[in-house]
Design an enzyme around this catalytic site. Sequence first.
Site, PDB file in Angstrom:
ATOM      1  N   PRO A   1     -13.947 -20.433  20.621  1.00  0.00           N
ATOM      2  CA  PRO A   1     -14.271 -19.490  21.672  1.00  0.00           C
ATOM      3  C   PRO A   1     -13.854 -19.960  23.059  1.00  0.00           C
ATOM      4  CG  PRO A   1     -16.254 -20.503  20.706  1.00  0.00           C
ATOM      5  CD  PRO A   1     -15.074 -21.337  20.377  1.00  0.00           C
ATOM      6  N   GLU A   2     -13.116 -19.136  23.724  1.00  0.00           N
ATOM      7  CA  GLU A   2     -12.910 -19.292  25.158  1.00  0.00           C
ATOM      8  C   GLU A   2     -13.826 -18.271  25.819  1.00  0.00           C
ATOM      9  OE1 GLU A   2      -8.872 -19.717  26.491  1.00  0.00           O
ATOM     10  OE2 GLU A   2      -8.202 -20.290  24.500  1.00  0.00           O
TER      11      GLU A   2
END
Length: 270
Positions: A2-3
């Site tokens: 996840p960014e």
Amino acid sequence: MPELPEVETTRRGIAPHLEGRTIKGLVVRQPRLRWPIVPALKRSLPGQKIHAVERRAKYLLLRLDKGTLILHLGMSGSLRILPADTPPNPHDHVDLLFDGQCLRLRDPRRFGAVLWTRSDPAKHKLIHHLGPEPLGNDFDADHLYQKSRRRQGAVKNLIMDGKVVVGVGNIYASEALFRAGIHPARACNRISQARYQRLTEEIKAVLSEAIEQGGTTLRDFQQEDGRPGYFAQQLQVYGQEGEPCPSCGKGIQKKIIGQRSGYYCSHCQR
DNA sequence: ACAGTAACCTGTTTGC
DNA sequence: TGCAAACAGGTTACTG
């Protein structure tokens, strides 16, 4: 995994299920994440109500009666809302239990975190030193330009430095630099103010677009209901080594910059 | 203050 | 086919 877009997508997905509800229990199958989950949480969380689900950088902040539960998804974490009796899979390390439902943390690589603070999370050791939110007004071309002046290293490392700006990870760093026409290995102090203006705009644009699409699913990211994110189809250079540049047709190149793979077009990016 | 490296983990892909 | 190495979306901690 996840960014910022994936974390924000997760936040938007889980918030309606959690806000206003009271925690009934905590199940910890594996306490050894990035930092150990403190055993006292099993005792202190039940009975507390969740007032808000917020985000700072890639941290999710669950505001409870007596403090804040801080969650981080690391490289491979994801959160889902499930019926409380759903059998756990091997990497389902933590459940936050409610009446009939649970919030389940899955994280195969265990780089994620579940932390607790009784005071202002903005002052927490892992959060207080962080730079501005990329989509906020505090992040602008002047800020990025000022931060760049004394640095001789690659610009890709600058925009991935959480003290400069948060939330820009390996995927969106490559994408923003491509859209701005800047070579990822170019020295920070050899880029003009005007080009930083463009880069700032492209960082904001690519992150905003990715959030609208529910994030990027490469292999295992899922939204809180199990659906993937759809931004992978919009990626122009990330993971595209050898494929033609969408702009000029020349082959996309890959180069390790700051221990991470950077993807770029050597014709369009200088 | 900055730059570079190793480290934390497991699963999947790549290469011989 | 099989096995080992390389690699993966993040971040801290340490070194120089």
